[in-house]
Design a protein around this motif. Structure first.
Motif, short mmCIF file in Angstrom:
data_model
loop_
_atom_site.label_atom_id
_atom_site.label_comp_id
_atom_site.label_asym_id
_atom_site.label_seq_id
_atom_site.Cartn_x
_atom_site.Cartn_y
_atom_site.Cartn_z
N VAL A 86 -36.00 -49.36 -75.35
CA VAL A 86 -37.13 -50.04 -74.69
C VAL A 86 -38.16 -50.47 -75.73
O VAL A 86 -38.70 -51.59 -75.66
CB VAL A 86 -37.77 -49.11 -73.64
N MET A 87 -38.45 -49.64 -76.71
CA MET A 87 -39.42 -50.00 -77.74
C MET A 87 -38.92 -51.17 -78.58
O MET A 87 -39.68 -52.08 -78.93
CB MET A 87 -39.69 -48.79 -78.65
N GLU A 88 -37.62 -51.16 -78.90
CA GLU A 88 -37.06 -52.23 -79.72
C GLU A 88 -37.17 -53.57 -79.02
O GLU A 88 -37.67 -54.55 -79.59
CB GLU A 88 -35.59 -51.91 -80.02
N HIS A 89 -36.72 -53.63 -77.78
CA HIS A 89 -36.75 -54.91 -77.06
C HIS A 89 -38.14 -55.23 -76.52
O HIS A 89 -38.48 -56.40 -76.35
CB HIS A 89 -35.73 -54.89 -75.92
N GLY A 90 -38.94 -54.20 -76.24
CA GLY A 90 -40.32 -54.45 -75.82
C GLY A 90 -41.13 -55.10 -76.93
O GLY A 90 -41.99 -55.96 -76.66
N CYS A 147 -45.49 -59.40 -68.82
CA CYS A 147 -45.26 -58.30 -69.76
C CYS A 147 -44.73 -57.06 -69.04
O CYS A 147 -43.72 -56.46 -69.47
CB CYS A 147 -46.56 -57.97 -70.49
N VAL A 148 -45.37 -56.68 -67.95
CA VAL A 148 -44.95 -55.49 -67.19
C VAL A 148 -43.55 -55.68 -66.62
O VAL A 148 -42.69 -54.79 -66.69
CB VAL A 148 -45.96 -55.18 -66.08
N SER A 149 -43.31 -56.88 -66.05
CA SER A 149 -41.99 -57.16 -65.48
C SER A 149 -40.91 -57.10 -66.56
O SER A 149 -39.82 -56.54 -66.33
CB SER A 149 -41.99 -58.54 -64.82
N THR A 189 -36.35 -54.29 -68.92
CA THR A 189 -35.77 -53.72 -70.15
C THR A 189 -35.42 -52.26 -69.95
O THR A 189 -34.34 -51.79 -70.34
CB THR A 189 -36.77 -53.87 -71.31
N TRP A 190 -36.32 -51.51 -69.31
CA TRP A 190 -36.07 -50.09 -69.05
C TRP A 190 -34.89 -49.90 -68.10
O TRP A 190 -34.03 -49.04 -68.33
CB TRP A 190 -37.33 -49.46 -68.45
N VAL A 191 -34.83 -50.73 -67.04
CA VAL A 191 -33.72 -50.63 -66.09
C VAL A 191 -32.39 -50.93 -66.79
O VAL A 191 -31.38 -50.23 -66.59
CB VAL A 191 -33.94 -51.61 -64.91
N ALA A 192 -32.37 -51.99 -67.62
CA ALA A 192 -31.15 -52.35 -68.32
C ALA A 192 -30.72 -51.24 -69.28
O ALA A 192 -29.52 -50.91 -69.38
CB ALA A 192 -31.36 -53.65 -69.09
#
Length: 269
Positions: free
Chosen positions: A197-201, A243-245, A250-253
């Motif tokens: 999540v941090m990487e893709h966020g 951003c939130v979406s 990303t977290w779900v994936a």
């Protein structure tokens, strides 16, 4: 026009070749009547540009050739062609009086001046309107379209974040062996999800930042015009939702991709 020149009341955006941006452009020329028009009216209503000519029938039925010599930035003169008074009297001699007055008053006394003029000239049917209100009326249709496209654009961005989730899911599935190796050396699945999540966020935030900077550069010329206001609240809400979406998708994936036994992927390697 000398008074307008001294007050810098209007902003010239374009002038004909060889001319300077001033009201002196309205001086008569051979066979043509020079005119100044609002830039929006010129482009969208007349479908003309500075330097073009058009013909108008005068009071006596004769063709009157008008040449657009300058354009004004978004102004209260929308829908009008401004020509020299002597030329107007020459072609429309039976027109008497004035239909519009530009009143200069201090901003803190504008309401009092408007009330006094309305009382004193009520028999003449004078209607006093603030320049900002008149300009808002002109911009109402334009603002409606802009708000509509902003909403549609925001929805498009939100749907685009779902696509981001699909990309993240595919990326993580392709890296299951790598992630399994991390788990084999002691990292927990919760830590791996956090790393993904941090990487893709970070990529999502970088993309938003680049988009915001590009948009600001694109709208700087418009913001420099008169009475241009940016709705920071709506834009901030839209960007926050995007951003939130994006982070949620990303977290779900990442959670879906990291389900199951990752060590099997390592055995396949």
């Amino acid at each position: 026009f000398k008074i307008l020149e001294q007050m810098h009341a209007f902003t010239f955006t374009k002038v004909a070749k060889g001319m300077k941006p001033s009201w002196a452009v309205l001086r008569a020329q051979d066979g043509e009547v020079p005119a100044v028009a609002d830039e929006n009216s010129l482009e969208w209503s007349l479908h003309k540009s500075v330097g073009d000519s058009l013909f108008v029938t005068d009071e006596r039925g004769r063709a009157m050739k008008i040449r657009i010599v300058s354009a004004l930035a978004n102004s209260i003169l929308q829908g009008n062609l401004i020509i020299d008074e002597s030329e107007f009297i020459k072609h429309f001699p039976d027109e008497s009086g004035y239909r519009m007055f530009l009143i200069d008053a201090p901003s803190n006394k504008a309401d009092a001046v408007a009330a006094a003029l309305s009382r004193g000239l009520e028999d003449r049917g004078l209607e006093v309107t603030r320049a900002a209100k008149r300009l808002d009326t002109f911009n109402a249709v334009q603002n409606t379209y802009l708000n509509t496209f902003q909403i549609l654009g925001g929805l498009g961005l939100l749907l685009g974040t779902a696509g981001l989730g699909v990309v993240v899911l595919r990326n993580v599935l392709e890296r299951r062996a790598e992630l399994a190796l991390f788990m084999a050396v002691g990292l927990r699945a919760r830590v791996l999800r956090k790393l993904v999540v941090m990487e893709h966020g970070t990529l999502l935030l970088a993309g938003l930042l680049i988009g915001i900077i590009s948009a600001l550069v694109a709208i700087v010329p418009a913001l420099r015009g008169p009475i241009q206001q940016l709705n920071y609240r709506e834009l901030s809400i839209t960007l926050a939702l995007v951003c939130v979406s994006g982070l949620i998708w990303t977290w779900v994936a990442a959670r879906i991709a990291l389900r199951g036994e990752l060590l099997k992927a390592l055995r396949n390697e």
